[in-house]
Design an enzyme around this catalytic site. Structure first.
Site, mmCIF file in Angstrom:
data_model
loop_
_atom_site.group_PDB
_atom_site.id
_atom_site.type_symbol
_atom_site.label_atom_id
_atom_site.label_comp_id
_atom_site.label_asym_id
_atom_site.label_seq_id
_atom_site.Cartn_x
_atom_site.Cartn_y
_atom_site.Cartn_z
ATOM 1 C CE LYS A 158 -38.751 -8.539 4.758
ATOM 2 N NZ LYS A 158 -39.948 -8.744 3.933
ATOM 3 N N GLY A 165 -39.961 -14.388 10.492
ATOM 4 C CA GLY A 165 -39.323 -13.255 11.152
ATOM 5 C C GLY A 165 -37.903 -13.504 11.641
ATOM 6 C CE LYS A 201 -38.681 3.987 2.373
ATOM 7 N NZ LYS A 201 -37.627 4.912 2.859
ATOM 8 C CB ILE A 203 -43.948 -1.887 4.402
ATOM 9 C CG1 ILE A 203 -43.278 -2.250 3.062
ATOM 10 C CG2 ILE A 203 -45.374 -1.404 4.202
ATOM 11 C CD1 ILE A 203 -43.176 -1.122 2.061
ATOM 12 C CE LYS A 237 -50.456 -16.207 8.558
ATOM 13 N NZ LYS A 237 -50.505 -17.073 7.361
ATOM 14 C CD GLU A 288 -42.052 -15.579 3.862
ATOM 15 O OE1 GLU A 288 -42.662 -16.624 4.162
ATOM 16 O OE2 GLU A 288 -41.362 -14.936 4.663
ATOM 17 N NE ARG A 292 -48.145 -23.726 5.251
ATOM 18 C CZ ARG A 292 -47.327 -22.685 5.351
ATOM 19 N NH1 ARG A 292 -46.148 -22.700 4.776
ATOM 20 N NH2 ARG A 292 -47.698 -21.610 6.027
ATOM 21 C CB VAL A 295 -53.449 -23.077 9.883
ATOM 22 C CG1 VAL A 295 -54.442 -23.082 11.044
ATOM 23 C CG2 VAL A 295 -52.181 -23.841 10.249
#
Ligand code: MV4
Length: 445
Positions: A158, A165, A201, A203, A237, A288, A292, A295
């Site tokens: 990451k 992503g 790892k 997931i 989303k 994370e 804020r 949405v």
């Protein structure tokens, strides 16, 4: 209390903030770009200031213009909404320097959570469960190789500056590690100007379940339970619900406590969201923290009967929170209606809305800035409305959503309404049996 709030945003969220300010007797200032002259947030605010041409970089992201608009109109606070400058540390500090209250996180808090490797170390220190892996940033490829063996394949690389992503790679075997390391770093460097990487790892088939929190200026935080956001496509989303069909009372208590612990550890002030990955055994891991309003905040508002924007304004003004946690009393689902063609790979479909008939009735909420005759500018994101249904049970909320989607008429452009209507009939969705992998296998009829 604030006398006048400037809303540094557009679209439905600008309108959403204006509505609560009205109810609280606070005056509002809208800012808008040339492309948004006809937008409802401009009409519904007490005052409006044009801050530049259509491109975001010259308007909604133009810090100096927004600060100038706040000074000219004598606004004593700025609400940044989501996106744009809502998680910009420099802007938060700029507001503070100009004696304007930024209704959001401090610059330091944004910096701390914006760097993902750093955020993770902070959460480990707070005692919040995190995915096993590297301790912070990986020095070089040799260290990366050693770590991958220690962690055990499959692993996830990451980007520390990442999010959404970008700069993320799943690696299943050692032969593929070098290529993933190089390409992830390259991608991260190009996107963020930083190629720091860390490792976890992998997931497999996780759920994305997030906890809404509110912290006050006295160091106290509470949680408002979860939202399941596992139905995503390319990290966008599409629909969210609360409670999560995967949730148990025990898991909610543990995740809620972890989120409160995280917030209080960093003395978080304002509304925030702690995102978790949840595996099939109901282990959960910090992913994370978003500093804020999000949405999908309305579904939480509906099930706990609580105005999150009002709470943001109150804590920003120094009012303490009650201190108790909130648990869902209802079931609520949000469908994001985007100007996109779901039959064509969700391709953006801006244009003019010729007919607009919004559904209504009991348990139906629509947050939108559009209307018949509205021209959707191509410059901004494609979300044009949020359709939220709330009922006693999940089954009733789904039935209400189907009814509301059938009632919704939007002509002139393509929208994601047909996608949502199909989703509401999908056996796995109806069974609550979905993970972040769900959309990979979904096909439009
Ligand atoms: C993961 C993961 C599996 N294992 N981390 C995606 C965005 C970024 N915020 C974190 N993400 C993931 N991290 C480990 N160790 C899977 C994802 C992931 C994902 C997470 C939430 C929602 C949708 C997702 C889609 C693909 C991958």
């Amino acid at each position: 209390m604030f006398k006048k709030i400037l809303i540094a945003n557009r679209g439905e969220i600008a309108l959403r903030v204006i509505r609560t300010c009205r109810e609280m007797g606070i005056k509002t200032v809208a800012v808008y770009s040339k492309a948004d002259e006809e937008s409802l947030h401009v009409r519904f605010a007490d005052e409006a200031v044009c801050i530049g041409p259509a491109p975001s970089s010259e308007s909604y992201l133009k810090m100096s213009n927004i600060i100038a608009a706040a000074e000219i109109t004598n606004a004593d606070a700025i609400h940044p909404g989501y996106g744009f400058l809502s998680e910009n540390a420099k802007f938060s500090r700029l507001c503070e320097e100009h004696n304007i209250k930024f209704i959001g996180a401090t610059g330091d808090m944004i910096d701390q959570m914006g760097d993902k490797a750093n955020a993770k170390s902070t959460m480990i220190a707070a005692g919040v469960p995190c995915v096993p892996g590297s301790e912070g940033v990986i020095e070089d490829f040799e260290t990366c190789q050693k770590l991958a063996v220690e962690t055990g394949y499959p692993v996830m690389l990451k980007a520390s500056a990442g999010g959404g992503g970008k700069g993320m790679r799943a690696v299943w075997k050692s032969e593929d590690l070098k290529e993933a390391w190089d390409s992830a770093r390259q991608e991260s460097k190009a996107a963020f100007g930083n190629d720091d990487m860390y490792m976890e790892k992998l997931i497999e088939e996780p759920r994305h379940i997030e906890i809404q929190i509110v912290g006050d200026s006295f160091g106290k935080a509470c949680h408002l339970s979860e939202r399941d956001c596992s139905v995503q496509r390319r990290h966008q989303k599409l629909t969210e619900e609360t409670p999560s069909p995967f949730m148990t009372d025990d898991l909610r208590n543990r995740m809620g406590e972890a989120a409160v612990k995280a917030s209080e550890f960093i003395k978080y002030e304002g509304a925030g969201t702690v995102e978790f990955l949840v595996d099939k055994h109901r282990n959960f891991y910090f992913m994370e923290m978003n500093t804020r309003i999000q949405v999908e905040h309305p579904i939480t508002e509906e099930v706990v009967n609580y105005d999150l924007i009002r709470e943001q304004i109150l804590v920003a003004a120094g009012v303490p929170i009650s201190g108790k946690n909130y648990f869902p009393q209802m079931h609520s689902i949000e469908c994001r209606i985007n100007a996109e063609d779901p039959h064509n790979n969700f391709r953006p479909a801006p244009g003019k809305i010729t007919t607009f008939h919004a559904p209504g009735g009991h348990g139906v909420r629509i947050d939108t800035h559009v209307y018949a005759g509205y021209m959707i500018p191509p410059n901004y994101d494609s979300m044009i409305a949020k359709l939220i249904t709330t009922a006693q049970t999940r089954e009733e909320a789904i039935n209400k959503m189907k009814r509301a989607l059938d009632e919704f008429v939007i002509e002139g452009i393509k929208t994601t309404i047909p996608f949502h209507r199909q989703l509401m009939d999908h056996p796995d969705y109806v069974a609550g049996n979905y993970t972040t992998k769900f959309m990979e296998d979904f096909e439009m009829k």
